[in-house]
Design an enzyme around this catalytic site. Structure first.
Site, PDB file in Angstrom:
ATOM      1  N   LEU A  34      -5.871  12.824  -0.436  1.00  9.01           N
ATOM      2  CA  LEU A  34      -6.764  12.895   0.549  1.00  9.01           C
ATOM      3  C   LEU A  34      -7.973  13.120   0.189  1.00  9.01           C
ATOM      4  CD1 LEU A  34      -4.718  14.628   3.126  1.00  9.01           C
ATOM      5  CD2 LEU A  34      -4.612  12.273   2.785  1.00  9.01           C
ATOM      6  N   GLY A  37     -12.573  10.283   3.733  1.00 12.46           N
ATOM      7  CA  GLY A  37     -12.217   8.970   4.675  1.00 12.46           C
ATOM      8  C   GLY A  37     -10.964   9.284   5.421  1.00 12.46           C
ATOM      9  N   HIS A  38     -10.045   9.879   4.658  1.00 14.57           N
ATOM     10  CA  HIS A  38      -8.668  10.413   5.483  1.00 14.57           C
ATOM     11  C   HIS A  38      -9.098  11.609   6.299  1.00 14.57           C
ATOM     12  CE1 HIS A  38      -6.794   9.046   1.542  1.00 14.57           C
ATOM     13  NE2 HIS A  38      -6.172   8.221   2.428  1.00 14.57           N
ATOM     14  N   GLY A 151      -7.607   3.491   8.585  1.00 16.43           N
ATOM     15  CA  GLY A 151      -8.974   3.338   8.206  1.00 16.43           C
ATOM     16  C   GLY A 151      -9.374   1.797   8.061  1.00 16.43           C
ATOM     17  N   ASP A 154      -9.252  -0.723   4.984  1.00 16.61           N
ATOM     18  CA  ASP A 154      -8.161  -1.871   4.758  1.00 16.61           C
ATOM     19  C   ASP A 154      -8.254  -2.726   6.229  1.00 16.61           C
ATOM     20  OD1 ASP A 154      -6.481  -0.668   2.352  1.00 16.61           O
ATOM     21  OD2 ASP A 154      -6.755   1.096   3.522  1.00 16.61           O
ATOM     22  N   GLN A 157      -5.247  -4.973   6.642  1.00 19.26           N
ATOM     23  CA  GLN A 157      -4.009  -4.224   6.961  1.00 19.26           C
ATOM     24  C   GLN A 157      -3.838  -3.535   8.436  1.00 19.26           C
ATOM     25  OE1 GLN A 157      -2.281  -0.613   4.492  1.00 19.26           O
ATOM     26  NE2 GLN A 157      -3.474   0.508   6.150  1.00 19.26           N
TER      27      GLN A 157
HETATM   28  O1  PAF Z   1      -3.237   2.638   4.262  1.00 24.93           O
HETATM   29  C1  PAF Z   1      -2.229   3.346   3.442  1.00 24.93           C
HETATM   30  O2  PAF Z   1      -2.568   4.485   2.999  1.00 24.93           O
HETATM   31  C2  PAF Z   1      -0.991   2.797   3.470  1.00 24.93           C
HETATM   32  O3  PAF Z   1      -0.978   1.450   3.436  1.00 24.93           O
HETATM   33  C3  PAF Z   1      -0.275   3.037   4.935  1.00 24.93           C
HETATM   34  C4  PAF Z   1      -0.666   2.572   6.041  1.00 24.93           C
HETATM   35  C5  PAF Z   1      -0.047   4.765   4.981  1.00 24.93           C
HETATM   36  C6  PAF Z   1       1.301   2.612   4.740  1.00 24.93           C
HETATM   37  O4  PAF Z   1       2.160   3.026   3.391  1.00 24.93           O
END
Ligand code: PAF
Length: 290
Positions: A34, A37-38, A151, A154, A157
């Site tokens: 982490l 950002g996290h 976030g 991505d 995503q």
């Molecule tokens: O963004 C990430 O860290 C990963 O792609 C996730 C969303 C935890 C899925 O494994």
């Protein structure tokens, strides 16, 4: 902070919470190692959950979203440090399962956002978004959160997860958290620690290219011109291996031609050695200034 290693343990914990209170449960899925950002996502989750609600983080380096030859084995991991950081953010529980706990070797089912999974990063990393959509669905089914936070770094995503949640009537609110940057503009990523000092010094070129594009966007520039300017800035950095530069509609991710008339997103994928970095910026034509 509860640390749950099994699906049964996290399910039981959440069932206890749900029986005691109607307050929301907010999930922040991560692959660990982490960074700020996290942690900003954990704070967003806490704000959404409120004082009565519960925040759950998951830590799982998901093998199915890494392709052959990608960095699954070398992906950085430091669980003890992650737990300390999550404790410091007031996270209520962490789901940190072993790989054998998550996937049944006999599993037959995958989740895929068909076209969206094949374009952009999906072209560079075939199967990546199938792995992401499948693990996120599993996490949603195990934890059953009211809200989940991801976030905006991505970008694709996030689009995949929003689309999947909508298409499959998951009934889970999806929230995006803004990109956090280092002092020189480099977007924070767990992979940044794998950059050599020389590459790290040059990696701010992504943010610089995006800054320039943001300035150009309101000048009536075409998408093609903007793209070639960004590409030239990246190509001028000899350590950078440009994988892709795309300019897409910020909402639909559809391709754009001609002058920008709506908010657009600039999506970058650039490698330094074996480290694959992505970044993005939403830019606005003059008529759509934020
Ligand atoms: O963004 C990430 O860290 C990963 O792609 C996730 C969303 C935890 C899925 O494994």
């Amino acid at each position: 902070m509860e640390i749950c290693r099994t699906k049964a343990a996290i399910r039981d914990l959440i069932a206890d919470w749900r029986s005691a209170s109607d307050a929301p449960v907010v999930l922040v899925p991560t692959m660990g190692f982490l960074h700020e950002g996290h942690l900003s996502l954990m704070r967003l989750a806490r704000a959404r959950a409120g004082a009565e609600g519960r925040v759950v983080a998951s830590i799982f380096v998901n093998p199915t979203q890494f392709g052959p030859g990608e960095d699954f084995d070398s992906y950085p991991r430091d669980e003890a440090r992650d737990f300390d950081l999550l404790l410091g953010e007031g996270v209520d529980a962490v789901f940190a399962p072993a790989p054998g706990e998550v996937y049944d070797p006999q599993a037959q089912t995958i989740v895929e956002t068909r076209e969206l999974a094949k374009t952009l990063i999906g072209k560079l990393r075939p199967g990546h978004f199938r792995g992401v959509a499948t693990i996120v669905t599993k996490l949603f089914n195990i934890i059953r959160p009211d809200t989940a936070v991801f976030g905006e770094k991505d970008y694709q995503q996030l689009a995949v997860i929003r689309t999947m949640a909508r298409d499959l009537d998951m009934g889970i609110e999806i929230i995006g958290g803004p990109i956090q940057r280092e002092a020189d503009g480099l977007a924070m990523s767990s992979r940044n620690v794998r950059l050599t000092p020389e590459d790290r010094a040059c990696a701010s070129v992504l943010a610089r290219a995006l800054d320039q594009a943001e300035e150009m966007a309101p000048t009536g520039v075409t998408a093609a011109r903007l793209r070639s300017h960004v590409r030239a800035t990246l190509d001028a950095e000899p350590r950078a291996r440009v994988q892709s530069v795309d300019i897409r509609d910020a909402v639909s991710l559809a391709t754009i031609s001609g002058p920008l008339t709506r908010p657009a997103v600039i999506l970058l994928a650039v490698s330094f050695g074996s480290v694959f970095l992505i970044d993005n910026r939403v830019v606005h034509p003059e008529s759509e200034a934020p």
